[in-house]
Design a protein around this motif. Sequence first.
Motif, PDB file in Angstrom:
ATOM      1  N   GLN A 149       0.732  -1.142  -0.091  1.00 28.07           N
ATOM      2  CA  GLN A 149       0.055   0.011  -0.115  1.00 28.07           C
ATOM      3  C   GLN A 149       0.840   1.223   0.074  1.00 28.07           C
ATOM      4  N   PHE A 150       1.468   1.649  -1.270  1.00 23.95           N
ATOM      5  CA  PHE A 150       2.528   2.699  -1.325  1.00 23.95           C
ATOM      6  C   PHE A 150       2.023   3.837  -0.935  1.00 23.95           C
ATOM      7  N   GLU A 151       0.751   4.320  -1.233  1.00 22.71           N
ATOM      8  CA  GLU A 151       0.154   5.557  -0.883  1.00 22.71           C
ATOM      9  C   GLU A 151       0.168   5.764   0.471  1.00 22.71           C
ATOM     10  N   SER A 152      -0.227   4.894   1.165  1.00 18.18           N
ATOM     11  CA  SER A 152      -0.292   4.965   2.801  1.00 18.18           C
ATOM     12  C   SER A 152       1.067   4.978   3.178  1.00 18.18           C
ATOM     13  N   ALA A 153       1.965   4.221   2.664  1.00 16.59           N
ATOM     14  CA  ALA A 153       3.476   3.981   3.264  1.00 16.59           C
ATOM     15  C   ALA A 153       4.027   5.731   2.952  1.00 16.59           C
ATOM     16  N   ILE A 154       3.665   6.345   1.977  1.00 21.85           N
ATOM     17  CA  ILE A 154       4.145   7.674   1.616  1.00 21.85           C
ATOM     18  C   ILE A 154       3.707   8.601   2.594  1.00 21.85           C
ATOM     19  N   ILE A 155       2.426   8.547   3.136  1.00 19.29           N
ATOM     20  CA  ILE A 155       1.879   9.614   4.164  1.00 19.29           C
ATOM     21  C   ILE A 155       2.770   9.351   5.540  1.00 19.29           C
ATOM     22  N   TYR A 156       3.175   8.143   5.855  1.00 24.35           N
ATOM     23  CA  TYR A 156       3.859   7.889   6.934  1.00 24.35           C
ATOM     24  C   TYR A 156       5.371   8.149   6.976  1.00 24.35           C
ATOM     25  N   PHE A 157       5.876   7.877   5.782  1.00 26.61           N
ATOM     26  CA  PHE A 157       7.234   8.127   5.737  1.00 26.61           C
ATOM     27  C   PHE A 157       7.541   9.649   5.788  1.00 26.61           C
ATOM     28  N   LYS A 158       6.496  10.618   5.016  1.00 23.35           N
ATOM     29  CA  LYS A 158       6.712  11.971   4.969  1.00 23.35           C
ATOM     30  C   LYS A 158       6.420  12.308   6.594  1.00 23.35           C
ATOM     31  N   LYS A 159       5.590  11.680   7.725  1.00 22.39           N
ATOM     32  CA  LYS A 159       5.441  12.266   8.761  1.00 22.39           C
ATOM     33  C   LYS A 159       6.883  12.009   9.557  1.00 22.39           C
ATOM     34  N   CYS A 160       7.338  10.838   9.321  1.00 18.15           N
ATOM     35  CA  CYS A 160       8.565  10.415   9.893  1.00 18.15           C
ATOM     36  C   CYS A 160       9.642  11.686   9.353  1.00 18.15           C
ATOM     37  N   LEU A 161       9.689  12.072   8.294  1.00 20.56           N
ATOM     38  CA  LEU A 161      10.600  13.174   7.855  1.00 20.56           C
ATOM     39  C   LEU A 161      10.186  14.487   8.548  1.00 20.56           C
ATOM     40  N   GLU A 162       9.056  14.638   8.744  1.00 18.50           N
ATOM     41  CA  GLU A 162       8.597  16.018   9.329  1.00 18.50           C
ATOM     42  C   GLU A 162       9.016  15.964  10.834  1.00 18.50           C
ATOM     43  N   SER A 163       8.983  14.655  11.381  1.00 17.11           N
ATOM     44  CA  SER A 163       9.426  14.637  12.956  1.00 17.11           C
ATOM     45  C   SER A 163      10.870  14.473  12.831  1.00 17.11           C
ATOM     46  N   ASP A 164      11.617  13.945  11.849  1.00 15.94           N
ATOM     47  CA  ASP A 164      13.176  14.271  12.027  1.00 15.94           C
ATOM     48  C   ASP A 164      13.658  14.338  10.643  1.00 15.94           C
ATOM     49  N   ILE A 165      14.139  15.641  10.487  1.00 13.70           N
ATOM     50  CA  ILE A 165      14.474  15.861   9.165  1.00 13.70           C
ATOM     51  C   ILE A 165      15.516  15.316   8.597  1.00 13.70           C
ATOM     52  N   SER A 166      16.479  14.607   9.682  1.00 17.39           N
ATOM     53  CA  SER A 166      17.776  13.949   9.046  1.00 17.39           C
ATOM     54  C   SER A 166      17.226  12.659   8.780  1.00 17.39           C
ATOM     55  N   ASP A 167      16.538  12.256   8.614  1.00 17.64           N
ATOM     56  CA  ASP A 167      16.203  10.564   8.554  1.00 17.64           C
ATOM     57  C   ASP A 167      16.135  10.508   7.099  1.00 17.64           C
ATOM     58  N   TYR A 168      17.401  10.078   6.399  1.00 17.23           N
ATOM     59  CA  TYR A 168      17.381  10.207   5.152  1.00 17.23           C
ATOM     60  C   TYR A 168      16.957   8.766   4.506  1.00 17.23           C
ATOM     61  N   SER A 169      16.760   7.819   5.315  1.00 20.89           N
ATOM     62  CA  SER A 169      16.130   6.613   5.009  1.00 20.89           C
ATOM     63  C   SER A 169      14.723   6.654   4.702  1.00 20.89           C
TER      64      SER A 169
END
Length: 468
Positions: A149-169
């Motif tokens: 479910q790639f669309e949902s995955a994108i939403i959460y990886f974006k939230k991850c990046l918003e919480s920690d801007i240095s999370d390049y993975s």
Amino acid sequence: MHYSQEDENFPITRFESMLKTNNILFFDSNDFENIIHHYLENGKIALSKRAIKLGLEQHPSSINLRLFQVEILVIENKFKEANNLLDRLHNIEPRNEEIFIQKANVLSKQDKHQQAIDTLLIAIDLSNTPEDDADLYALVGMEYLFLDQFESAIIYFKKCLESDISDYSALHNIVYCYDFLNQHTEAIDYLNIFLNTNPYCEVGWHQLGRQYFTIKDYTKANAALDFAIISDDTFVGAYLEKGKVLEKLKQYEEAIENYKITLALDDPTSFALLRIGQCYAKLDEEDLAVQFFKKAIDEDALLDKAWIGITKFYMKRLNYQKALYYINKAVIIDGDNATYWKLYAAVNKRLNFLEEAERGYKQSLELGNFELDTWLNRTDVLITLGNHDAAIFNLLQASEFYPENAEVEYRLAGLYFTVHQPEEGRFHLKNGTRLNIDYNFIISELFPQLTDKPLIKAIISEAKKTSN
């Protein structure tokens, strides 16, 4: 949990000397956590278990040590025991987010990804720190990846990046999802917004360059990769990608410069050496081209593109003897490579070594190269060798992969007429003319002795009339 090497080593040294002497020393529960974490990170399961056992003897009420016990049970695929222990811990501390994280881990390992997601969302509700949130969002994203479910995955990886801007993975994962969905424009839009607020993120620029490369906007790709290099001038991936872009822009000298920088920054890669060879070949710098093809092969003898590169380089210059020398070596090193055998066949055919050419095409087919021209080339060599039955058998196999193919049908027609089976010949010739009248030259080209046969002439001229 992050520990520095200094803090970590002292309790570990003490713990290991205790194990050797059998004297029981006291450690506080934090030390035990550090020790267990260290052993788990290094895959030393037996030592982790001993540390957990001793830790629980000294700190029987420590929830964190029990959670390490759960981790071990999961590693050993003992999911039932892990679940039971987690339920007991949950009764003691119902608001401990770590318990939910471990529960999600157990569910994920059992392929219950949706339940794992629901459990992680509870952990997110209980969590107090943005850094923990980032890790949890990333875990939810990964579970959605397992579910495709790639669309949902994108939403959460974006939230991850918003919480920690240095999370390049997380950034890599977002782009991976967009790639999978073929949403390159969306990926470009997202990366541009991200880079507006993080203008020195070399990974962001590199990914943007790769997206522009994919949609063939090489000028923008080049600019993005320049920014990646400005942000980090030791970023090997950016120079490699820039080299590829410059090749597309036909700026071969500049491409070579970028590939050569990667050789200076890091151990030489066969990919960079091969690309330099290809660029020199484009610039007609023959000695340098060969020199770098050979370096690529020395670096990685199993890199098929290097052997193919040097063989095609000599074929293009009509030096078939040299081409044969290299493709022979390639076939010896990796006899299971269908592309090598196909090239081996093509070189031998050029040199009129027809038995060898036939062997090459046959091997290529046996190794799974079912391209139409492999079947047709093998047939044509068999016809020249006068091996008509084998040619027919080969084409009948080809027709299973390519039914209703005019090039196959005309050849079958010619072969059946040649071996005096006129009924079959007529059937396939009619098929050929029905499928594509323009290919009728195959008969005169491959079977000149049949050109004047009245039956064949009649079928072809009849078909020409009806097709006009």
